[in-house]
Design a protein around this motif. Structure first.
Motif, PDB file in Angstrom:
ATOM      1  N   THR A   1      33.984  43.196  36.067  1.00 39.25           N
ATOM      2  CA  THR A   1      34.933  43.254  37.180  1.00 39.25           C
ATOM      3  C   THR A   1      36.352  43.490  36.670  1.00 39.25           C
ATOM      4  O   THR A   1      36.699  43.094  35.558  1.00 39.25           O
ATOM      5  CB  THR A   1      34.918  41.947  37.996  1.00 39.25           C
ATOM      6  OG1 THR A   1      35.104  40.834  37.108  1.00 39.25           O
ATOM      7  CG2 THR A   1      33.613  41.789  38.746  1.00 39.25           C
ATOM      8  N   PHE A   2      37.143  44.133  37.516  1.00 40.64           N
ATOM      9  CA  PHE A   2      38.562  44.378  37.255  1.00 40.64           C
ATOM     10  C   PHE A   2      39.335  43.717  38.382  1.00 40.64           C
ATOM     11  O   PHE A   2      39.165  44.074  39.550  1.00 40.64           O
ATOM     12  CB  PHE A   2      38.832  45.888  37.236  1.00 40.64           C
ATOM     13  CG  PHE A   2      40.238  46.283  36.875  1.00 40.64           C
ATOM     14  CD1 PHE A   2      40.565  46.643  35.577  1.00 40.64           C
ATOM     15  CD2 PHE A   2      41.239  46.316  37.838  1.00 40.64           C
ATOM     16  CE1 PHE A   2      41.853  47.027  35.237  1.00 40.64           C
ATOM     17  CE2 PHE A   2      42.540  46.685  37.515  1.00 40.64           C
ATOM     18  CZ  PHE A   2      42.845  47.048  36.204  1.00 40.64           C
ATOM     19  N   GLY A   3      40.163  42.708  38.056  1.00 40.32           N
ATOM     20  CA  GLY A   3      40.854  41.968  39.109  1.00 40.32           C
ATOM     21  C   GLY A   3      40.049  40.743  39.503  1.00 40.32           C
ATOM     22  O   GLY A   3      39.635  39.964  38.642  1.00 40.32           O
ATOM     23  N   PRO A   4      39.757  40.597  40.797  1.00 41.83           N
ATOM     24  CA  PRO A   4      39.022  39.404  41.238  1.00 41.83           C
ATOM     25  C   PRO A   4      37.658  39.308  40.550  1.00 41.83           C
ATOM     26  O   PRO A   4      36.864  40.250  40.601  1.00 41.83           O
ATOM     27  CB  PRO A   4      38.856  39.627  42.753  1.00 41.83           C
ATOM     28  CG  PRO A   4      39.944  40.583  43.113  1.00 41.83           C
ATOM     29  CD  PRO A   4      40.126  41.463  41.923  1.00 41.83           C
ATOM     30  N   PRO A   5      37.360  38.203  39.885  1.00 49.01           N
ATOM     31  CA  PRO A   5      36.070  38.077  39.183  1.00 49.01           C
ATOM     32  C   PRO A   5      34.944  37.678  40.130  1.00 49.01           C
ATOM     33  O   PRO A   5      35.183  37.282  41.275  1.00 49.01           O
ATOM     34  CB  PRO A   5      36.350  36.950  38.186  1.00 49.01           C
ATOM     35  CG  PRO A   5      37.361  36.090  38.883  1.00 49.01           C
ATOM     36  CD  PRO A   5      38.219  37.035  39.689  1.00 49.01           C
ATOM     37  N   LEU A   6      33.730  37.795  39.633  1.00 49.48           N
ATOM     38  CA  LEU A   6      32.557  37.344  40.391  1.00 49.48           C
ATOM     39  C   LEU A   6      32.404  35.841  40.210  1.00 49.48           C
ATOM     40  O   LEU A   6      32.304  35.350  39.085  1.00 49.48           O
ATOM     41  CB  LEU A   6      31.301  38.075  39.896  1.00 49.48           C
ATOM     42  CG  LEU A   6      29.992  37.612  40.544  1.00 49.48           C
ATOM     43  CD1 LEU A   6      29.937  38.026  42.005  1.00 49.48           C
ATOM     44  CD2 LEU A   6      28.789  38.189  39.797  1.00 49.48           C
ATOM     45  N   GLU A   7      32.389  35.121  41.312  1.00 44.60           N
ATOM     46  CA  GLU A   7      32.219  33.664  41.251  1.00 44.60           C
ATOM     47  C   GLU A   7      30.828  33.239  41.710  1.00 44.60           C
ATOM     48  O   GLU A   7      30.422  32.104  41.503  1.00 44.60           O
ATOM     49  CB  GLU A   7      33.292  32.974  42.112  1.00 44.60           C
ATOM     50  CG  GLU A   7      34.727  33.309  41.725  1.00 44.60           C
ATOM     51  CD  GLU A   7      35.159  32.728  40.390  1.00 44.60           C
ATOM     52  OE1 GLU A   7      34.339  32.050  39.719  1.00 44.60           O
ATOM     53  OE2 GLU A   7      36.322  32.962  39.997  1.00 44.60           O
ATOM     54  N   ALA A   8      30.081  34.148  42.357  1.00 41.34           N
ATOM     55  CA  ALA A   8      28.761  33.808  42.892  1.00 41.34           C
ATOM     56  C   ALA A   8      27.689  33.919  41.814  1.00 41.34           C
ATOM     57  O   ALA A   8      27.949  34.352  40.683  1.00 41.34           O
ATOM     58  CB  ALA A   8      28.438  34.739  44.059  1.00 41.34           C
TER      59      ALA A   8
END
Length: 594
Positions: A181-188
């Motif tokens: 990811t670029f910017g907001p990461p994956l949290e799920a």
């Protein structure tokens, strides 16, 4: 063509970015956060500074098979090695959410074992600033952060982070997921997200293809071209780039290495025509908005090309990167933005015509754009006697190009029709006058000796762009003059198997060594127009054969060995295929399937 040079890459994308994935699983070219940003993986043009993102067998030797999931931009690469077989599925998530396109700067890789127990090594080493920045790696709970890039770049995965941090091999005994990811990461959850996004992305592309009107003439090739063209649109603004690569050479050692990650006005008419032919109005309307936004701000002239965000200054620099197979220079930016290329005014007027005539397109500015039409007509009038660089963007040759006058003529004709809708008598009179003048200029390009229209007033050189005199109905397709003009073009520029040179004379970089693929599709269209349909079909069949293993087309083809060269995939080669297929299908009276 067994020894021909091909680009062994499949391409994925979601209208925010694209990625080129080599048959060895390495992501060899990917720019973030935009098409025209620095690469984050650029092994394609520098194997030292380009970084790497691969999933390769630990033992080295392997066989590879690469293919798209049918009617999608989801790519599969199957690797067979001594320890087993596995599949890497790559995609850029795209689907509709809350009636909007969800297209994050996110790359998802699914690695699943197929047979036995493959021993693999996954390497993820992104870079920044065209390879000058190598980020530090920092390990989190289930992710790796790459520190030092323009935004937060994070790899979230269910692979052991210890293996990834040390580039260590491991046994693939269950399906693994990697989400970059670029910017907001994956949290799920990475597995649930990977599967959910994959299913939604596959469904999105299936529905997109189902809503396209594509006749049953080389339908499979046309679908792939449509899918490829779609991901060359930067949806945020509606711009469509010529290619998402830079500096892949037109021929080895030629130094004809250009940055094509921009939007060219010269191709507007053909691109919109392709989207219109397949009945995709969302893309049409976004492109209309882009064109109107960039032209409304211009008064003195329209540039030949603009950045995908409407940027005007596309300053060209030469980097110190190695180049594709050692071909230098590697250029960033394109000096052609400074060129005088006067066919752009007619291109803009032609592109706006459907807004007034096609009632399927709902466009709120339809009746408010009269000023833009007047301004563009005024620019045609102002430049009628000017020389220009022509659509091939000669850097040291300025002429009165036939192609420019063809678009002065066609643009004026379009403005006449628009004037009727707007009930603007003044506009109609000016358009009619300019059309007549442009026609006179075109006729000055006629060569009595060659029985055809030459590249420019005062020269006998032939130019493939003049095929458009037939395809755009300037010449009556049933007339002897159209048929003789086509023969004159063939005599000077036709290559084997339906390939076609742009021109044969020397330019700023010598004599062209490769044929230009969109010109070959223009030739196929011209053959169909004058009634030589069997030849058109035969040559179309040959041209499709110049695609790579997953159906993607390059910009140029070497006539001698069929090698692919130039930037890849070339959006306008796929535009050429779509328009030629549509033309032939209409001549064969084939219905569109939708």
């Amino acid at each position: 063509m067994d020894n021909r040079h091909t680009y062994d890459y499949g391409v994925i994308g979601n209208c925010a970015y694209t990625a080129h994935i080599k048959k060895d699983t390495n992501i060899a070219w990917m720019c973030w956060p935009r098409f025209d940003s620095s690469f984050i993986f650029g092994n394609m043009i520098d194997d030292e500074k380009g970084g790497e993102f691969s999933a390769l067998p630990a033992e080295g030797n392997f066989d590879s098979r690469q293919y798209y999931l049918e009617n999608t931009n989801v790519l599969c690469t199957e690797i067979t090695s001594a320890t087993g077989k596995y599949r890497v599925t790559d995609f850029a998530p795209r689907y509709l959410q809350f009636e909007r396109s969800y297209k994050p700067l996110m790359l998802i890789r699914k690695i699943e074992p197929i047979s036995e127990h493959p021993n693999i090594k996954v390497i993820c080493s992104p870079v920044g600033d065209y390879g000058e920045t190598v980020p530090e790696r920092s390990m989190g709970s289930n992710h790796i952060r790459y520190i030092g890039l323009d935004a937060q770049v994070r790899l979230t995965t269910n692979i052991s982070l210890s293996y990834l941090m040390k580039d260590q091999e491991f046994v693939l005994n269950e399906t693994k997921y990697l989400v970059l990811t670029f910017g907001p990461p994956l949290e799920a959850d990475v597995k649930e997200t990977g599967e959910l996004f994959l299913n939604r992305t596959v469904n999105y592309w299936h529905k997109w293809v189902k809503t396209a009107s594509i006749a049953n003439f080389y339908q499979k090739a046309a679908i792939r071209s449509a899918l490829t063209l779609k991901i060359h649109q930067f949806e945020d603004t509606g711009a469509i780039v010529a290619a998402t690569t830079t500096s892949l050479p037109e021929s080895p050692g030629s130094t004809r290495n250009w940055d094509y990650r921009f939007c060219w006005m010269r191709d507007t008419f053909y691109t919109l025509n392709a989207f219109n032919n397949i009945g995709h109005f969302e893309e049409l309307e976004k492109y209309f908005h882009y064109i109107m936004n960039i032209t409304s701000a211009e008064n003195d002239r329209y540039q030949p090309l603009f950045g995908i965000g409407g940027e005007k200054d596309l300053i060209e620099i030469e980097t110190n990167l190695k180049g594709y197979q050692g071909n230098q220079p590697v250029r960033v930016g394109n000096q052609a933005y400074e060129h005088i290329q006067n066919d752009v005014y007619g291109q803009v007027l032609l592109s706006l015509l459907p807004l007034y005539y096609d009632q399927r397109i709902i466009f709120t500015e339809r009746y408010d754009s009269g000023d833009l039409i007047h301004k563009t007509l005024g620019l045609i009038e102002k430049t009628m006697e000017q020389t220009d660089a022509g659509l091939w963007e000669f850097r040291n040759l300025s002429q009165h190009h036939c192609y420019t006058y063809l678009f002065h003529w066609a643009g004026s004709m379009a403005a006449e029709k628009i004037a009727v809708v707007l009930k603007d008598e003044k506009m109609g009179k000016l358009a009619k006058k300019l059309g007549k003048i442009a026609k006179g200029k075109i006729e000055q390009c006629y060569s009595v000796g060659k029985k055809g229209y030459s590249q420019a007033i005062g020269t006998d050189r032939m130019d493939a762009s003049c095929l458009q005199l037939i395809n755009m109905n300037y010449l009556d397709n049933n007339s002897d003059r159209a048929k003789e003009h086509l023969k004159a073009m063939e005599k000077d520029l036709k290559a084997s198997n339906g390939l076609f040179y742009r021109y044969k004379h020397q330019d700023d970089f010598g004599e062209p060594e490769t044929t230009f693929l969109i010109c070959a599709f223009w030739y196929v269209e011209a053959l169909a127009c004058v009634g030589r349909l069997d030849e058109a079909i035969e040559y179309f069949d040959n041209l499709v054969g110049y695609s790579n293993h997953v159906g993607l087309l390059s910009e140029d083809v070497n006539e001698k060995d069929g090698s692919m060269w130039g930037n890849f995939p070339q959006a306008y080669s796929h535009v050429g295929l779509l328009n030629a297929a549509h033309r032939i299908a209409k001549k064969l009276d084939m219905p569109d399937f939708r």
